[in-house]
Write an enzyme that holds these catalytic residues in place. Structure first.
Site, PDB file in Angstrom:
ATOM      1  N   ARG A 206       2.141  -9.538  -0.863  1.00 37.72           N
ATOM      2  CA  ARG A 206       2.523  -8.354  -1.528  1.00 37.72           C
ATOM      3  C   ARG A 206       3.450  -7.379  -0.907  1.00 37.72           C
ATOM      4  NH1 ARG A 206      -3.682  -5.819  -1.646  1.00 37.72           N
ATOM      5  NH2 ARG A 206      -2.610  -3.737  -2.300  1.00 37.72           N
TER       6      ARG A 206
ATOM      7  N   ARG B  16     -10.908   4.288  -1.765  1.00 40.57           N
ATOM      8  CA  ARG B  16     -10.287   3.471  -0.276  1.00 40.57           C
ATOM      9  C   ARG B  16     -10.551   4.205   0.808  1.00 40.57           C
ATOM     10  NH1 ARG B  16      -5.795   2.252  -4.337  1.00 40.57           N
ATOM     11  NH2 ARG B  16      -5.609   0.005  -4.282  1.00 40.57           N
TER      12      ARG B  16
ATOM     13  N   ARG C 288     -15.607   2.046  -1.168  1.00 41.87           N
ATOM     14  CA  ARG C 288     -15.458   0.562  -0.632  1.00 41.87           C
ATOM     15  C   ARG C 288     -15.703   1.052   0.776  1.00 41.87           C
ATOM     16  NH1 ARG C 288      -9.771  -1.931  -1.781  1.00 41.87           N
ATOM     17  NH2 ARG C 288      -8.964  -0.427  -0.067  1.00 41.87           N
TER      18      ARG C 288
ATOM     19  N   ASN D 234      -4.492  -6.938  -7.085  1.00 45.40           N
ATOM     20  CA  ASN D 234      -3.510  -6.934  -6.238  1.00 45.40           C
ATOM     21  C   ASN D 234      -3.582  -8.134  -5.261  1.00 45.40           C
ATOM     22  OD1 ASN D 234      -2.965  -4.369  -7.366  1.00 45.40           O
ATOM     23  ND2 ASN D 234      -3.770  -3.294  -5.702  1.00 45.40           N
ATOM     24  N   ASP D 235      -4.767  -8.138  -4.378  1.00 44.84           N
ATOM     25  CA  ASP D 235      -4.904  -9.341  -3.699  1.00 44.84           C
ATOM     26  C   ASP D 235      -5.125 -10.521  -4.257  1.00 44.84           C
ATOM     27  OD1 ASP D 235      -4.305  -8.030  -0.957  1.00 44.84           O
ATOM     28  OD2 ASP D 235      -6.350  -6.935  -1.384  1.00 44.84           O
TER      29      ASP D 235
ATOM     30  N   GLU E  79     -11.274 -10.561  -5.029  1.00 42.54           N
ATOM     31  CA  GLU E  79      -9.928 -10.410  -4.860  1.00 42.54           C
ATOM     32  C   GLU E  79      -9.325 -11.596  -4.051  1.00 42.54           C
ATOM     33  OE1 GLU E  79      -8.929  -6.695  -2.562  1.00 42.54           O
ATOM     34  OE2 GLU E  79     -10.930  -6.641  -1.957  1.00 42.54           O
TER      35      GLU E  79
ATOM     36  N   CYS F  52      -9.780  -2.683 -10.597  1.00 44.96           N
ATOM     37  CA  CYS F  52      -9.260  -1.375  -9.804  1.00 44.96           C
ATOM     38  C   CYS F  52      -7.935  -1.752  -9.198  1.00 44.96           C
ATOM     39  CB  CYS F  52     -10.387  -0.908  -8.726  1.00 44.96           C
ATOM     40  SG  CYS F  52     -10.775  -2.356  -7.531  1.00 44.96           S
TER      41      CYS F  52
ATOM     42  N   HIS G  29       0.777  -1.146  -0.064  1.00 42.55           N
ATOM     43  CA  HIS G  29       0.077   0.009   0.031  1.00 42.55           C
ATOM     44  C   HIS G  29       1.127   1.414   0.064  1.00 42.55           C
ATOM     45  CE1 HIS G  29      -3.129  -2.911   0.814  1.00 42.55           C
ATOM     46  NE2 HIS G  29      -3.978  -2.058  -0.072  1.00 42.55           N
TER      47      HIS G  29
END
Ligand code: PEP
Ligand code: MG
Length: 581
Positions: free
Chosen positions: A472, A300, A337, A461-462, A438, A509, A193
């Site tokens: 990650r 986010r 989200r 990403n996840d 995800e 996303c 992140h």
């Protein structure tokens, strides 16, 4: 001597400037003599940091949850008690006054003295307390750094390059308003992140440059090549000239891209593509509008809570932030989200959950944490619903692993709606509901999820992290993190196909949506909505404007059939052969 270190470039071009080294530990403290008239200010810095540390510990203690180990409460109480001990609260002041030194040095001296005293004790239990007391001093030191962070950054760091061991996403959010020209961290990986937020700053940056702080001297000239991920310390004149040219080329390219700002994103064969923006705070809305995004594909919302480390964002504070974005985006969709806390993004009140988990990435994160914290979840859903009256807000749940979990979240949304209706508060009763895909389980068994939602957004990403079993945030396994792994492509393709078949709009996303090298492939896979940082939008639009989807299909199909990683790499290069990234 000139030194080059390779790391992971987050883009943003090339920065050339003087290094500013942040994030020192107590053991790094150096002595600065303080003038007589400045001693009182130095004492004040210490007292403020002491207060901040007390507040931080008390907040942690108040928010201990039932499943936290019994020792946690005792540990925090002990630490708070230590703050009141004269060895902690008074001795550093005496040292500042008698030695005429800076607070950092006084804290270091006091930690050394106390450590020595405890070492000499016979009792093993008391000997062990040395760590506790040094930890408390370290905490005061770090909070002092937080102080320095704000007041030095605007002055000394002006146009400088920040070099640090690590930066939390919350620190980076604070940074957004500062004027510095690049940053380098020793740890981190492409989709941590910190990296995601860093990339959004749109300044040259590199993560994962191990030992940078040992090799760079304060104020030394350094080059940060965020494109290639190369950090050059004390460059030779020839290298410096070369990089100045590269820097200019980068700026020229950016200027060219600005010319397509207002163009619709339409492929050469006439297909309209939705380019949406990812944001972390309402303050980013100007960038979103500047880049003509078609809406916000991912807000986010957890960053709203990270920004307040002394209290939880209230329903009204949340409502204001969501409504501000909704109002300024007018009729364009804004996807909020619900909070997605994780190991690297957690506010102090959820520390106890995260720190106790054996494997936090598989623990109480995303919608699971919201479902476990009913009151918190309800407040957030109420705030989102209230804001839905002021624009086209949609709500999206993160880390959904099954339709059952999603149903529970939707039930909470229904309760919040009922409550607001009873209170006569206006909201959009038909607010669109989405799920993030995800977690591999929900990607594979997506059908029952599609029956419950209005839209889907793929969090690559996840999804990659969980599918390839690669943390990650861990730079030691980062080389295995590969969006072009055939298993990743197959699962994404399955999700896109399933959504398209069921007529459920689908976006990506995750970071893949903002990687120009992947745009043609994703278009060929049937993706029509891309959500990314505003700073990537023009780059991706440029690829779209130069793509005929029909004529890419031969190579795209070959890629989707292949299970050979090297072959896929070659084919992706072939797909982009006429593009200059
Ligand atoms: C993702 O996982 O791809 C995503 C968009 O969510 P985050 O990066 O915030 O976990
Ligand atoms: Mg995610």
């Amino acid at each position: 001597m000139s030194i080059a270190i390779n790391g992971i470039g987050l883009g943003g071009g090339i920065a050339i400037g003087n290094a500013y080294i942040l994030d020192k530990n107590l053991s790094d403290a150096t002595l600065h003599l303080v003038e007589n008239e400045d001693i009182a200010d130095e004492v004040l810095r210490f007292e403020e940091s002491l207060r901040r540390t007390r507040r931080e510990l008390e907040l942690l203690r108040v928010n201990i949850t039932l499943n936290a180990p019994a020792e946690l409460g005792a540990f925090l109480s002990l630490s708070i008690m230590m703050l009141g001990d004269s060895q902690i609260s008074q001795s550093p002041i005496k040292i500042i006054q008698t030695e005429r030194c800076n607070v950092e040095w006084a804290l270091k001296l006091q930690a050394d003295r106390l450590a020595l005293q405890f070492e000499e004790m016979q009792d093993d239990y008391l000997k062990e307390r040395k760590h506790d007391i040094v930890q408390v001093l370290e905490r005061i030191f770090k909070n002092l750094d937080g102080n320095k962070f704000e007041w030095e950054i605007s002055g000394k760091l002006e146009h400088g390059i920040l070099v640090t061991h690590d930066l939390s996403p919350a620190d980076l959010v604070h940074f957004k308003s500062s004027n510095f020209s690049g940053f380098v961290t020793e740890v981190g990986s492409l989709t941590s992140h910190t990296a995601i937020v860093g990339r959004n700053l749109d300044i040259p940056s590199i993560v994962g440059t191990a030992y940078a702080r040992q090799l760079i001297k304060e104020d030394e000239l350094i080059i940060v090549d965020g494109v290639q991920g190369v950090l050059i310390i004390n460059p030779d004149p020839i290298v410096l000239t070369e990089y100045r040219k590269k820097q200019q080329h980068w700026l020229d390219t950016k200027a060219k891209l600005r010319q397509i700002r207002k163009n619709e994103a339409v492929t050469l064969d006439g297909i309209n593509i939705d380019l949406l923006a990812n944001i972390e705070s309402a303050d980013e809305i100007n960038d979103v509008k500047y880049n003509y995004a078609n809406g916000v594909g991912l807000f986010r919302s957890e960053f709203l809570f990270l920004a307040h480390d002394d209290h939880l964002a209230s329903e009204d504070e949340q409502f204001e932030a969501y409504a501000k974005v909704a109002r300024s985006m007018k009729t364009s969709p804004v996807t909020i989200r619900t909070a997605d806390f994780g190991i690297d993004k957690n506010p102090s009140w959820s520390y106890s959950h995260q720190n106790e988990a054996m494997n936090p990435a598989l623990g109480l994160t995303g919608v699971r944490l919201s479902l476990a914290e009913h009151t918190f979840f309800k407040i957030q859903l109420r705030a989102i619903l209230r804001a839905s009256h002021y624009g086209d807000i949609q709500v999206m749940f993160p880390m959904v692993s099954s339709s059952l979990e999603l149903k529970q979240a939707i039930n909470h949304l229904s309760y919040a709606k009922e409550e607001l209706a009873d209170e006569g508060v206006p909201f959009n009763p038909d607010i669109k509901i989405g799920a993030m895909i995800e977690v591999p389980s929900s990607a594979i068994a997506i059908k029952p999820i599609l029956a419950l939602v209005d839209f889907i957004s793929i969090g690559t990403n996840d999804l990659i992290q969980y599918l390839l079993a690669i943390d990650r945030n861990d730079e030691t396994v980062n080389y295995l993190y590969n969006p072009l792994h055939p298993a990743v492509l197959k699962i994404i393709y399955h999700v896109i196909k399933s959504c398209n078949k069921a007529n459920v709009p689908v976006a990506i996303c995750g970071e893949m949506a903002g990687q120009a090298k992947l745009t043609r492939l994703l278009l060929g896979m049937g993706l029509r909505k891309f959500s990314m940082y505003s700073s990537n939008i023009l780059n991706i639009k440029n690829v779209i404007l130069n793509t005929n989807i029909e004529s890419t299909m031969r190579v795209v199909n070959k890629i989707l059939r292949s299970e050979n990683i090297e072959k896929i790499d070659e084919l992706v290069n072939e797909l982009n052969i006429d593009l200059d990234f």
